[in-house]
Motif scaffolding. Sequence first.
Motif, short mmCIF file in Angstrom:
data_model
loop_
_atom_site.label_atom_id
_atom_site.label_comp_id
_atom_site.label_asym_id
_atom_site.label_seq_id
_atom_site.Cartn_x
_atom_site.Cartn_y
_atom_site.Cartn_z
N LYS A 84 0.83 -1.21 0.00
CA LYS A 84 0.00 0.00 0.00
C LYS A 84 0.86 1.26 0.00
CE LYS A 84 -3.82 0.43 2.16
NZ LYS A 84 -4.86 0.56 3.20
N TYR A 85 2.00 1.19 0.71
CA TYR A 85 2.91 2.33 0.73
C TYR A 85 3.41 2.62 -0.68
CZ TYR A 85 7.17 5.04 1.68
OH TYR A 85 8.14 6.01 1.68
N ILE A 86 3.81 1.57 -1.39
CA ILE A 86 4.30 1.73 -2.77
C ILE A 86 3.19 2.27 -3.67
CG2 ILE A 86 5.13 0.45 -4.79
CD1 ILE A 86 6.66 -1.36 -2.87
N LEU A 87 1.97 1.73 -3.47
CA LEU A 87 0.83 2.15 -4.28
C LEU A 87 0.47 3.61 -4.00
CD1 LEU A 87 -1.06 0.81 -6.38
CD2 LEU A 87 -2.65 0.36 -4.50
N ASP A 88 0.40 3.96 -2.73
CA ASP A 88 0.00 5.32 -2.34
C ASP A 88 1.02 6.38 -2.76
OD1 ASP A 88 -2.22 4.20 -1.21
OD2 ASP A 88 -1.49 4.28 0.85
N ASN A 89 2.29 5.97 -2.79
CA ASN A 89 3.34 6.93 -3.16
C ASN A 89 3.68 6.89 -4.65
OD1 ASN A 89 4.70 8.26 -0.55
ND2 ASN A 89 4.05 6.18 -0.04
N ASN A 90 2.92 6.05 -5.38
CA ASN A 90 3.07 5.98 -6.84
C ASN A 90 4.52 5.73 -7.26
OD1 ASN A 90 2.04 5.98 -9.44
ND2 ASN A 90 2.37 8.19 -9.72
N ILE A 91 5.15 4.75 -6.60
CA ILE A 91 6.53 4.38 -6.95
C ILE A 91 6.55 2.94 -7.43
CG2 ILE A 91 7.66 6.03 -5.41
CD1 ILE A 91 7.91 3.85 -3.33
N GLU A 92 7.54 2.60 -8.21
CA GLU A 92 7.60 1.25 -8.79
C GLU A 92 8.30 0.26 -7.87
OE1 GLU A 92 9.41 1.49 -12.59
OE2 GLU A 92 7.76 2.60 -13.52
N LYS A 101 12.34 3.52 6.58
CA LYS A 101 11.69 4.83 6.42
C LYS A 101 10.17 4.71 6.25
CE LYS A 101 15.85 6.69 4.20
NZ LYS A 101 16.41 7.26 2.95
N VAL A 102 9.68 3.49 6.07
CA VAL A 102 8.24 3.29 5.89
C VAL A 102 7.58 3.36 7.26
CG1 VAL A 102 6.44 1.74 5.04
CG2 VAL A 102 8.66 1.84 3.87
N GLU A 103 6.82 4.41 7.50
CA GLU A 103 6.26 4.67 8.85
C GLU A 103 5.32 3.57 9.31
OE1 GLU A 103 4.51 8.51 8.93
OE2 GLU A 103 6.40 9.60 8.64
N SER A 104 4.63 2.92 8.38
CA SER A 104 3.65 1.90 8.78
C SER A 104 4.31 0.59 9.22
CB SER A 104 2.68 1.61 7.63
OG SER A 104 3.39 1.13 6.49
N LEU A 105 5.62 0.47 9.00
CA LEU A 105 6.34 -0.74 9.39
C LEU A 105 7.09 -0.49 10.69
CD1 LEU A 105 7.91 -1.89 5.99
CD2 LEU A 105 5.88 -2.82 7.12
N ASN A 134 2.66 -7.90 -8.30
CA ASN A 134 1.27 -7.44 -8.39
C ASN A 134 0.92 -6.77 -7.07
OD1 ASN A 134 -1.43 -7.01 -8.75
ND2 ASN A 134 -2.03 -9.16 -8.70
N LEU A 135 0.61 -5.49 -7.11
CA LEU A 135 0.30 -4.76 -5.88
C LEU A 135 -1.10 -5.05 -5.37
CD1 LEU A 135 1.94 -1.33 -6.75
CD2 LEU A 135 2.71 -2.95 -5.00
#
Length: 511
Positions: A84-92, A101-105, A134-135
Amino acid sequence: MFMDIELHNDEKRILQIFQKFEKSTLNFDEISQEIEKEKIMRASLWLTGHSLAEVLEESKKLVKLSSEGLEANEKQLPERRLSKYILDNNIESIGIKDLSKVESLEKGEINPLLGNLKKKNLITIDKGNIVFKNLDYEDEEENLISKLANLDEGLDISELSKEDKKIVDSLKKRGLIEVKEIKNRELKLTSEGIEYIKNPIEIKEEITQLTKEDILSGKWKECDIRAYDATIPTEKVYPAKPHPMAKIIDDVKDILVSIGFKEVKTSAVQTEFWNFDSLFEPQDHPARDMQDTFFLKYPNKGEVNEELLQKLKSIHESGIVGDEQISKGWGYVFSEDVSKKVVLRTHTTVSSIKYLASLSEEEKEKPHKIFCIDRVFRNEAIDYKHLPEFYQCEGIVMDDNVNFDNLVGLLSEFLNKLGFEKVRIRPAYFPFTEPSLEAEVYVEGKGWMELLGAGIFRPEVLEPFGIKKPVLAWGIGLSRLVMMILELKDIRELHKNDLDWIRNSRVKSVK
């Protein structure tokens, strides 16, 4: 036909309950509404011995979410949070080094995260970057967690498919679910019991211990005197006993004392001087960083003997003790401030080195055999074989002319006394011993398993403390040993305080 049967009043009360409800089978919960729960099993077994009833027992294993599983259901699994972090931040992709650095982890989730992602075949790793295939994936572990979250009593494991049982094993290893055995007991009257309750059941005062007063007063004539029958089964009694972990630790202590060792103890809080520097472990060694060691916030510094500190500084920087060149040293600038930092000990070897440092000149001329069994602390992610706190056993032998062959013989004898008949030795590396070895034992059905490490203390460890005799050293992870002896698959089972497991576990003496 029932004239010869002598029943205890508790047996009669249970039979009266059958008369009251006009049933031939009653659940123990139903019986407990009329008679004290602690008496039911004992009286039921007596009725079984008289062929008037039989105890029916049905057990099932229920799968429920643990407290960590309930939290995971609310927050989602770390894998999903990362996607979700990757999806929300629109990064590959995201670099492995950037996971912190991922706050949710949370910090403790990062180490096992990669393993879980690979196991589920959700990612590829390209030049240190995590790329999701696959996200918007479907996760069977998430589905089972969600299903269990909506069930108050849990799920019967027998109702699960073979695939779901594999998921249960995976989630259990992650500490997200727990499996509990539930027993349902019923008491069913036999044909003889059904006939018995057709007649009125009289309950008289019962004498189980005939006293002088009962005889003189004539009371014994008016009461039933209970006859003893040693063949009637009784309810299980669980006497006090040590925890299986404590029992094995005591056995190991007895073995070591029997072969001439004495026990020593030190504090769980140590300076880096004793925990690392005294063992010639360089200050830039990876084991000393925040990933492996617990550092104290307060106090953050401890007292160190200044004379010894300068000796260790010299041996680390240039390999010199006094005027003698022992080795090349590590060739870096030794920090006295680092040496004074305070940590939770990461091994029990600190007990041995402090013991050697405490010896007087006269005591240094004598032989010594000591051991320490205590808790050590490592900043590790919790899983089925790792805990941040566990038990370790360590020992040393100091004497004239002791050598590597003596060490191998000692360890072989020790492991034989622990019950391991097949032992093999292979070369190893440890920063404070040379030569070094690892001992493996053969476990039926599992093959060869590493159990302990050992070696001879390097001169750089001994010379700063004036020790001239050779010192043999060894260490064993006791928690791993206990897992092997008790045939546990998850180290966390040792600390769950499961009363049924503690009561029913049988620890064969390792002496």
